[in-house]
Write a protein that holds these residues in place. Sequence first.
Motif, short mmCIF file in Angstrom:
data_model
loop_
_atom_site.label_atom_id
_atom_site.label_comp_id
_atom_site.label_asym_id
_atom_site.label_seq_id
_atom_site.Cartn_x
_atom_site.Cartn_y
_atom_site.Cartn_z
N GLY A 9 0.96 -1.01 0.00
CA GLY A 9 -0.02 0.04 -0.07
C GLY A 9 0.62 1.21 -0.05
O GLY A 9 0.32 2.33 0.26
N LEU A 10 2.16 1.05 -0.42
CA LEU A 10 3.12 2.29 -0.30
C LEU A 10 2.49 3.38 -1.32
O LEU A 10 2.19 2.92 -2.53
CB LEU A 10 4.49 2.01 -0.60
N HIS A 11 2.30 4.49 -0.84
CA HIS A 11 1.73 5.64 -1.97
C HIS A 11 2.21 7.01 -1.32
O HIS A 11 2.12 7.59 -0.12
CB HIS A 11 0.22 5.80 -1.66
N LEU A 12 3.24 7.51 -2.07
CA LEU A 12 3.59 8.85 -1.81
C LEU A 12 3.28 9.86 -2.65
O LEU A 12 3.03 9.81 -4.00
CB LEU A 12 5.25 8.80 -2.15
N TRP A 13 2.67 11.16 -1.97
CA TRP A 13 1.99 12.23 -2.66
C TRP A 13 3.20 13.39 -2.66
O TRP A 13 3.58 13.67 -1.48
CB TRP A 13 0.78 12.65 -2.34
N LEU A 14 3.53 14.18 -3.73
CA LEU A 14 4.20 15.41 -3.66
C LEU A 14 3.23 16.58 -3.68
O LEU A 14 2.59 16.64 -4.62
CB LEU A 14 5.01 15.45 -4.71
N VAL A 15 3.07 17.04 -2.67
CA VAL A 15 2.07 18.00 -2.23
C VAL A 15 2.34 19.56 -2.71
O VAL A 15 3.30 20.15 -1.46
CB VAL A 15 1.32 18.00 -1.29
N PRO A 16 2.21 20.41 -3.58
CA PRO A 16 2.72 21.70 -3.62
C PRO A 16 1.97 22.65 -2.54
O PRO A 16 0.90 22.46 -2.25
CB PRO A 16 2.26 22.28 -5.04
N THR A 17 2.91 23.69 -1.93
CA THR A 17 2.39 24.44 -1.02
C THR A 17 2.36 25.94 -1.37
O THR A 17 3.41 26.07 -2.28
CB THR A 17 2.77 24.18 0.37
N MET A 68 17.17 12.89 5.18
CA MET A 68 16.71 11.97 4.16
C MET A 68 17.01 10.64 4.44
O MET A 68 16.53 9.62 3.87
CB MET A 68 17.03 12.48 2.84
N GLY A 69 18.17 10.22 5.02
CA GLY A 69 18.54 8.86 5.15
C GLY A 69 17.85 8.07 6.04
O GLY A 69 17.86 6.85 5.92
N ARG A 70 16.92 8.70 6.76
CA ARG A 70 15.68 8.01 7.37
C ARG A 70 14.49 7.66 6.80
O ARG A 70 13.51 7.23 7.57
CB ARG A 70 15.51 8.55 8.76
N ALA A 71 14.55 8.03 5.29
CA ALA A 71 13.25 8.18 4.66
C ALA A 71 12.75 6.60 4.36
O ALA A 71 11.48 6.42 4.58
CB ALA A 71 13.37 8.76 3.19
N GLU A 72 13.53 5.74 4.32
CA GLU A 72 12.99 4.49 4.13
C GLU A 72 11.88 4.08 5.54
O GLU A 72 11.07 3.24 5.31
CB GLU A 72 14.08 3.33 3.87
N GLY A 73 12.66 4.29 6.65
CA GLY A 73 11.68 4.04 7.92
C GLY A 73 10.68 4.72 8.00
O GLY A 73 9.58 4.24 8.43
N VAL A 74 10.60 6.30 7.33
CA VAL A 74 9.49 6.92 7.52
C VAL A 74 8.33 6.20 6.72
O VAL A 74 7.20 6.18 7.07
CB VAL A 74 9.68 8.43 7.19
N LEU A 75 8.60 5.77 5.32
CA LEU A 75 7.87 5.29 4.52
C LEU A 75 7.22 3.81 5.00
O LEU A 75 6.11 3.77 4.61
CB LEU A 75 8.47 4.82 3.10
N SER A 76 8.29 3.34 5.68
CA SER A 76 7.61 1.90 6.31
C SER A 76 6.61 2.14 7.46
O SER A 76 5.40 1.36 7.50
CB SER A 76 8.75 0.99 6.97
N GLN A 77 6.74 3.44 8.03
CA GLN A 77 5.96 3.44 9.20
C GLN A 77 4.69 4.42 8.92
O GLN A 77 3.54 4.07 9.24
CB GLN A 77 6.56 4.54 10.38
N TYR A 78 4.77 4.95 7.61
CA TYR A 78 3.68 5.95 7.16
C TYR A 78 3.56 5.60 5.75
O TYR A 78 3.98 6.32 4.95
CB TYR A 78 3.87 7.31 7.49
N PRO A 79 3.03 4.36 5.32
CA PRO A 79 3.12 3.92 3.77
C PRO A 79 2.15 4.96 3.00
O PRO A 79 2.24 5.11 1.87
CB PRO A 79 2.63 2.62 4.05
N ARG A 80 1.07 5.68 3.52
CA ARG A 80 0.70 6.60 2.71
C ARG A 80 1.06 8.17 3.05
O ARG A 80 0.58 8.73 3.89
CB ARG A 80 -1.00 6.64 2.86
N LEU A 81 1.97 8.60 2.44
CA LEU A 81 3.01 9.70 2.84
C LEU A 81 2.94 10.98 2.16
O LEU A 81 2.79 10.72 0.89
CB LEU A 81 4.34 9.13 3.08
N ALA A 82 2.26 11.89 2.36
CA ALA A 82 2.23 13.10 1.70
C ALA A 82 3.71 14.09 2.06
O ALA A 82 4.02 13.97 3.03
CB ALA A 82 1.23 14.27 2.15
#
Length: 292
Positions: A9-17, A68-82
């Motif tokens: 269910g890994l889903h990354l959104w790039l959200v403009p602000t 950014m080195g911890r990004a893989e862990g972040v994606l694992s903890q929060y698979p639907r990440l903005a």
Amino acid sequence: MSEDSVPGGLHLWLVPTPVGNLGDITLRAVEVLRQADAVACEDTRRTAALLTHLGLSRPLVRLDAHTMGRAEGVLSQYPRLAYVSDAGSPGISDPGSELVQLAVQLGGRVEALPGATALIPALVLSGLNTARFTFEGFLPRSGRERRERLSAVAQRAETSVLYESPHRLHATLQELAAACGEGRAASVTRELSKKFEETVRGPLKELAHHFEAGVRGEIVVVVAGKASDEQLPGETKPDYAQLAAGWAAEGKEAREIRALLQAQGLRKNDAYQLALAATGSASKPQVPAEEL
């Protein structure tokens, strides 16, 4: 691609602000921020203020150039990440591109939402040619790489767009004037969509003088491309007549010589006249340049 087909269910959104005016956030961006498991960002304080303005409460995690080195862990903890940058579209002049590469490697789904950016509005506001352009981002701070990028801007036929910080703007404009010539057309846009938004247009020398005292805000510099007959500082023009005579002596026809002269930067009609003169065709009935 359905959510079920994405591994884990890994889903990354790039959200403009918004780059300034908070009203520039899109409805879709708000919806994605609301649905995401967490929001990754460069500065949690700035993003927290934005979420509060939008009436949203989501877990925030810092992912910048230093973390950014911890990004893989972040994606694992929060698979639907903005993922958001401090302002504008993430993935441009920020570490967002690294996060995209990682998500793709992990087999995730990546979506980049359209929205606010400083690049395109500043380009359009410049009044320069927008048909073709190159985005330079931030120039290197110093050294050979910086000199090479400045030279590339000077030589490029299409418009160049650069980001710059307030305290380096004056020096950069001076260096651009030295590389491109003081009269090269350019513009400086700052504080886009904010109360004190400003676009100043003119030759590089005048812009450098205008911003000598310093300035505030996020800045975009747009520089016109090099004209075909423009001579850069320290550049020696070829002896076109001598070149044409040499090619004629080699037996080349006027059509070939004209094309070679144009490749050297000479205007079409001037190349046409020199080609005729070099081949002894000037006294003959002349063929229109477009047919030669």
